[in-house]
Design a protein around this motif. Structure first.
Motif: not given
Length: 254
Positions: A74-82, A122-125, A128-131
């Motif tokens: 959840d933090e990974l996705k929020a950071g990418i969005a920001a 795990k975070h690499q998956f 990649a999914q987010a971008v």
């Protein structure tokens, strides 16, 4: 600072780097920013990350930082969005973050296993999914996953780390096959023993250094810029026909 090649295709590119605040990640952040790219990076360590942003911003580069514990998706996705809001849709992803904590195999618990996989694979998956939607919309992109030569060497006392790093090769090849139709290239870099400050402080001993130099073809220490130079080339249009491969930056150690 040593001059390096300039890649016109990286100018104004939107680049996402995980673990971009120190070590190899800081070299990636610095070198992509110097190419004129718009760089957003994630890191858990605020002080060095903020210092790096201040340094590069003062030099006239476009850099943004978001705090994230990459073990928490959840933090990974929020950071990418920001970061997307600040630098734009991403065209390059550098899945750099990792942590090579040593561990005795007999002491591994299920919780420790999950935590090590989270920080090293795990975070690499999910990055990649987010971008990938950004890259699919542009019909162009490059994802560079970071592995390690440790599993190729059969290094001991870090079984989860080497298992995670070996898995990155399969992950890379699968993504390259799935998204090549969208003109998205996926590669991996497997660094050797790169002399970051952390490596020097924690693991470098005279005995280990002698063994490394004896086994490496190149008789010098490898530094973060050795990896950054390779990543710049792979992310640029100069490597536009390269995908589905892994490259060792190890001085000929393996």
């Amino acid at each position: 600072m040593t001059e390096i090649a300039t890649y016109p295709s990286l100018r104004d590119a939107a680049v996402l780097i995980t673990g971009g605040g120190s070590g190899i990640g800081a070299a990636l952040t610095r070198r992509f920013a110097q190419q004129g790219a718009r760089v957003g990076f994630l890191d858990i360590a605020d002080a060095p990350s903020q210092a790096l942003v201040a340094e590069l911003t003062e030099a006239g580069h476009k850099v943004a930082f978001a705090h994230a514990d990459l073990r928490r998706i959840d933090e990974l996705k929020a950071g990418i969005a920001a970061l997307r809001e600040q630098v734009g849709p991403f065209g390059v992803l550098l899945n750099n973050a990792a942590h090579d904590e040593r561990h005795a195999f007999a002491d591994i618990t299920p919780d420790y296993f999950d935590e090590r996989i989270a920080v090293n694979l795990k975070h690499q998956f999910f990055a990649a999914q987010a971008v990938l939607p950004d890259m699919q919309a542009a019909q162009k992109g490059c994802i560079i996953n970071f592995g390690s030569v440790s599993w190729m060497l059969g290094q001991g006392n870090m079984a989860i780390y080497t298992a995670a790093k070996s898995a990155i090769l399969g992950f890379t090849r699968s993504l390259a096959r799935d998204y090549g139709k969208d003109n998205i290239r996926v590669l991996s870099i497997a660094p050797g023993w790169i002399m970051t400050e952390r490596q020097r402080d924690l693991w470098l001993t005279p005995e280990a250094d002698r063994d490394r130099l004896e086994r490496q073809c190149l008789k010098r220490a490898l530094v973060p810029d050795d990896v950054a130079r390779t990543a710049l080339f792979f992310a640029s249009d100069e490597a536009g026909a390269m995908t589905n491969q892994s490259y060792l930056v190890d001085g000929g150690w393996v």
